[in-house]
Design a protein around this motif. Structure first.
Motif, PDB file in Angstrom:
ATOM      1  N   MET A   1      42.693  32.234   9.654  1.00  0.00           N
ATOM      2  CA  MET A   1      43.152  32.704   8.364  1.00  0.00           C
ATOM      3  C   MET A   1      42.132  32.325   7.301  1.00  0.00           C
ATOM      4  O   MET A   1      41.647  31.214   7.252  1.00  0.00           O
ATOM      5  N   VAL A   2      41.824  33.262   6.445  1.00  0.00           N
ATOM      6  CA  VAL A   2      40.890  33.044   5.355  1.00  0.00           C
ATOM      7  C   VAL A   2      41.529  32.108   4.334  1.00  0.00           C
ATOM      8  O   VAL A   2      42.738  32.142   4.123  1.00  0.00           O
ATOM      9  N   GLU A   3      40.703  31.287   3.707  1.00  0.00           N
ATOM     10  CA  GLU A   3      41.228  30.444   2.643  1.00  0.00           C
ATOM     11  C   GLU A   3      41.789  31.343   1.543  1.00  0.00           C
ATOM     12  O   GLU A   3      41.244  32.426   1.273  1.00  0.00           O
ATOM     13  N   PRO A   4      42.860  30.928   0.877  1.00  0.00           N
ATOM     14  CA  PRO A   4      43.449  31.769  -0.175  1.00  0.00           C
ATOM     15  C   PRO A   4      42.450  32.184  -1.253  1.00  0.00           C
ATOM     16  O   PRO A   4      42.540  33.280  -1.789  1.00  0.00           O
ATOM     17  N   SER A 124      36.068  37.980   8.345  1.00  0.00           N
ATOM     18  CA  SER A 124      36.024  36.594   8.805  1.00  0.00           C
ATOM     19  C   SER A 124      36.880  36.343  10.042  1.00  0.00           C
ATOM     20  O   SER A 124      37.145  35.196  10.370  1.00  0.00           O
ATOM     21  N   ALA A 125      37.294  37.396  10.724  1.00  0.00           N
ATOM     22  CA  ALA A 125      38.162  37.224  11.893  1.00  0.00           C
ATOM     23  C   ALA A 125      37.344  36.809  13.105  1.00  0.00           C
ATOM     24  O   ALA A 125      36.473  37.537  13.551  1.00  0.00           O
ATOM     25  N   VAL A 147      31.251  36.343   8.428  1.00  0.00           N
ATOM     26  CA  VAL A 147      31.239  35.098   7.666  1.00  0.00           C
ATOM     27  C   VAL A 147      32.390  34.222   8.165  1.00  0.00           C
ATOM     28  O   VAL A 147      33.442  34.725   8.541  1.00  0.00           O
ATOM     29  N   ALA A 148      32.168  32.918   8.174  1.00  0.00           N
ATOM     30  CA  ALA A 148      33.225  31.991   8.591  1.00  0.00           C
ATOM     31  C   ALA A 148      34.329  31.975   7.540  1.00  0.00           C
ATOM     32  O   ALA A 148      34.055  31.967   6.338  1.00  0.00           O
ATOM     33  N   TYR A 149      35.571  31.983   7.988  1.00  0.00           N
ATOM     34  CA  TYR A 149      36.707  32.046   7.063  1.00  0.00           C
ATOM     35  C   TYR A 149      36.758  30.853   6.123  1.00  0.00           C
ATOM     36  O   TYR A 149      37.262  30.944   5.016  1.00  0.00           O
ATOM     37  N   ASP A 150      36.229  29.716   6.548  1.00  0.00           N
ATOM     38  CA  ASP A 150      36.311  28.515   5.716  1.00  0.00           C
ATOM     39  C   ASP A 150      34.972  28.172   5.060  1.00  0.00           C
ATOM     40  O   ASP A 150      34.733  27.036   4.689  1.00  0.00           O
ATOM     41  N   SER A 151      34.108  29.174   4.886  1.00  0.00           N
ATOM     42  CA  SER A 151      32.807  28.955   4.269  1.00  0.00           C
ATOM     43  C   SER A 151      32.981  28.743   2.759  1.00  0.00           C
ATOM     44  O   SER A 151      33.171  29.692   2.000  1.00  0.00           O
ATOM     45  N   THR A 152      32.909  27.508   2.343  1.00  0.00           N
ATOM     46  CA  THR A 152      33.091  27.179   0.926  1.00  0.00           C
ATOM     47  C   THR A 152      32.057  27.865   0.041  1.00  0.00           C
ATOM     48  O   THR A 152      32.429  28.428  -0.994  1.00  0.00           O
ATOM     49  N   PRO A 153      30.767  27.877   0.409  1.00  0.00           N
ATOM     50  CA  PRO A 153      29.795  28.561  -0.460  1.00  0.00           C
ATOM     51  C   PRO A 153      30.092  30.053  -0.627  1.00  0.00           C
ATOM     52  O   PRO A 153      29.981  30.588  -1.730  1.00  0.00           O
TER      53      PRO A 153
END
Length: 184
Positions: A1-4, A124-125, A147-153
């Motif tokens: 799940m992608v970050e909100p 991001s799946a 892209v990674a779902y939890d990629s902060t940048p």
């Protein structure tokens, strides 16, 4: 799940056309409504925990284009339930909003938010979290995963871009295109 924050950012980007169609207040309202509808597909997390049916699992039926099309029902209900309220509300400053305008406005917000959610989830799946966005028409998993779902940048970059665009459009001195569904 992608970050909100990823869902919020993508929904902001999908809401940008509102600035070309409507005045400031309606564009802001559309953007807020799009934010709400962008988070709606994740209601399947609640369903998955309480009902356990395969259709109600995460990335199931609520993450499909047909679910987004259900926004027409949302728009119809809003057109007939909200139009009289909007025309009677002093904050809206209008008494001429038609049911057709309310329908287009709310349906478009539902579609923009829902499609933004599906789009960002597809980007991001991971293979183990594949989706079937065209179910039941196309029953194969679709995985883009760029892209990674939890990629902060990436999430922060996306939200900063989206906010800068909206602030710029808010501050711009321009008038919306004249359309049949114009709201000022």
């Amino acid at each position: 799940m992608v970050e909100p924050i990823g869902h919020v950012a993508m929904a902001l980007l999908f809401a940008v056309p509102a600035w070309l169609l409507w005045g400031r207040r309606p564009a802001v309202t559309f953007t807020v409504l799009t934010q709400v509808t962008a988070l709606l597909p994740d209601i399947d997390l609640f369903f998955e925990n309480h009902f356990g049916h395969p259709l109600l699992q995460h990335h199931g039926v609520t993450h499909t284009i047909p679910f987004v099309v259900v926004g027409v029902v949302f728009g119809l209900v809003a057109a007939y339930a909200l139009t009289p309220v909007l025309n009677a509300n002093r904050l809206v400053h209008s008494d001429s909003i038609t049911p057709a305008t309310t329908f287009v406005f709310t349906t478009a917000a539902f579609w923009a938010g829902g499609l933004a959610h599906i789009f960002v989830d597809l980007l991001s799946a991971a293979p183990d979290a594949a989706m079937e966005p065209l179910w039941p028409l196309y029953r194969e998993d679709v995985v883009v995963n760029i892209v990674a779902y939890d990629s902060t940048p990436v999430n922060l970059g996306l939200i900063v871009c989206a906010v800068v665009i909206h602030v710029g459009l808010y501050r711009a001195e321009r008038y919306p295109y004249e359309t049949r569904w114009a709201v000022d």
